[in-house]
Enzyme design. Structure first.
Site, short mmCIF file in Angstrom:
data_model
loop_
_atom_site.label_atom_id
_atom_site.label_comp_id
_atom_site.label_asym_id
_atom_site.label_seq_id
_atom_site.Cartn_x
_atom_site.Cartn_y
_atom_site.Cartn_z
N HIS A 26 -1.53 -5.33 1.36
CA HIS A 26 -3.26 -6.11 1.51
C HIS A 26 -3.13 -7.72 1.14
CE1 HIS A 26 -7.52 -7.12 -0.34
NE2 HIS A 26 -6.71 -7.93 -1.34
N LYS B 234 0.62 -1.33 0.21
CA LYS B 234 -0.41 0.52 -0.14
C LYS B 234 0.92 1.19 0.29
CE LYS B 234 -3.67 -2.06 2.52
NZ LYS B 234 -4.28 -2.04 3.52
N ASN C 186 -1.86 0.25 7.44
CA ASN C 186 -1.11 -0.70 7.33
C ASN C 186 -0.90 -1.59 6.51
OD1 ASN C 186 -3.49 -1.94 5.67
ND2 ASN C 186 -4.61 -2.65 7.60
P1 ATP Z 1 -7.13 -6.20 3.11
O1 ATP Z 1 -8.09 -6.52 2.35
O2 ATP Z 1 -6.46 -4.53 3.01
O3 ATP Z 1 -5.57 -7.37 3.20
P2 ATP Z 1 -8.01 -6.72 5.87
O4 ATP Z 1 -8.85 -8.00 5.00
O5 ATP Z 1 -7.45 -7.50 6.60
O6 ATP Z 1 -7.64 -6.42 4.54
P3 ATP Z 1 -10.84 -5.46 6.05
O7 ATP Z 1 -11.40 -6.18 6.61
O8 ATP Z 1 -10.86 -6.56 4.15
O9 ATP Z 1 -9.15 -6.21 6.06
O10 ATP Z 1 -10.71 -3.79 5.51
C1 ATP Z 1 -9.73 -3.86 4.47
C2 ATP Z 1 -8.41 -2.45 4.81
O11 ATP Z 1 -10.46 -1.00 5.04
C3 ATP Z 1 -7.91 -2.43 5.48
O12 ATP Z 1 -7.03 -3.42 5.58
C4 ATP Z 1 -7.50 -0.99 6.11
O13 ATP Z 1 -6.56 -0.58 6.14
C5 ATP Z 1 -8.53 -0.87 6.47
N1 ATP Z 1 -9.78 -1.11 7.67
C6 ATP Z 1 -10.29 -1.79 7.83
N2 ATP Z 1 -11.02 -1.67 8.84
C7 ATP Z 1 -10.84 0.04 9.41
C8 ATP Z 1 -11.09 0.77 10.30
N3 ATP Z 1 -11.70 0.15 11.02
N4 ATP Z 1 -10.34 1.81 10.58
C9 ATP Z 1 -9.80 2.68 9.84
N5 ATP Z 1 -9.03 1.43 8.39
C10 ATP Z 1 -9.90 0.35 8.27
#
Ligand code: ATP
Length: 137
Positions: free
Chosen positions: A115, A9, A112
């Site tokens: 992805h 990212k 974070n």
């Molecule tokens: P990714 O899909 O990026 O691998 P993930 O599957 O661990 O991450 P998801 O729940 O799919 O997490 O959320 C997608 C992305 O949205 C997260 O990686 C994060 O960057 C963002 N995100 C999710 N929850 C929050 C939150 N509560 N606050 C801010 N950003 C969030």
């Protein structure tokens, strides 16, 4: 062998972490079979994260994901989807196990670093979102 879609990212690209993060994947036997760098448009980011539309973090997520260049890569390996998610650690870096990519390189839940696809269906969709078949080695 299975394939998963990985993104480094904008936060991690800005902090010169492409090499260190790709090294973690290779060390874990997750082999790149396609890689590109790009800067997502608003429409692309909204399309990629369509499942999160309407959630409170959606607008911030799209703003972040369009804030600078990213790398997208297809990684291949045994049990790649689940194995990759173990290597990157939990979405919230404060919850991520020691030694995972997010524990070591992520700054917050939003910023974070990486992805990864969360299921075979999402891996297929996400790989096709960025790559044509002839771009995958
Ligand atoms: P990714 O899909 O990026 O691998 P993930 O599957 O661990 O991450 P998801 O729940 O799919 O997490 O959320 C997608 C992305 O949205 C997260 O990686 C994060 O960057 C963002 N995100 C999710 N929850 C929050 C939150 N509560 N606050 C801010 N950003 C969030």
């Amino acid at each position: 062998l299975e394939r998963t879609l990985s993104i480094i990212k904008p936060d991690a690209v800005r902090r010169q972490l492409i090499g260190p993060i790709l090294s973690r994947f290779e060390a874990a036997q997750l082999t790149p079979v396609a890689i590109k760098m790009l800067h997502l448009t608003q429409a692309q980011a909204e399309g990629f994260y369509a499942e999160h539309k309407g959630k409170p973090f959606f607008d911030g997520l799209v703003e972040f994901m369009t804030s600078g260049p990213i790398t997208v890569q297809v990684l291949q390996g045994e049990n790649a989807i689940t194995h990759y998610r173990e290597v990157i650690g939990k979405t919230d870096p404060t919850q991520a196990d020691a030694g995972t990519v997010r524990a070591d390189f992520a700054e917050s839940m939003r910023f974070n670093a990486v992805h990864g696809s969360d299921s075979p269906a999402s891996a297929s969709r996400e790989i096709a979102f960025f790559f044509t078949d002839d771009e995958i080695c």
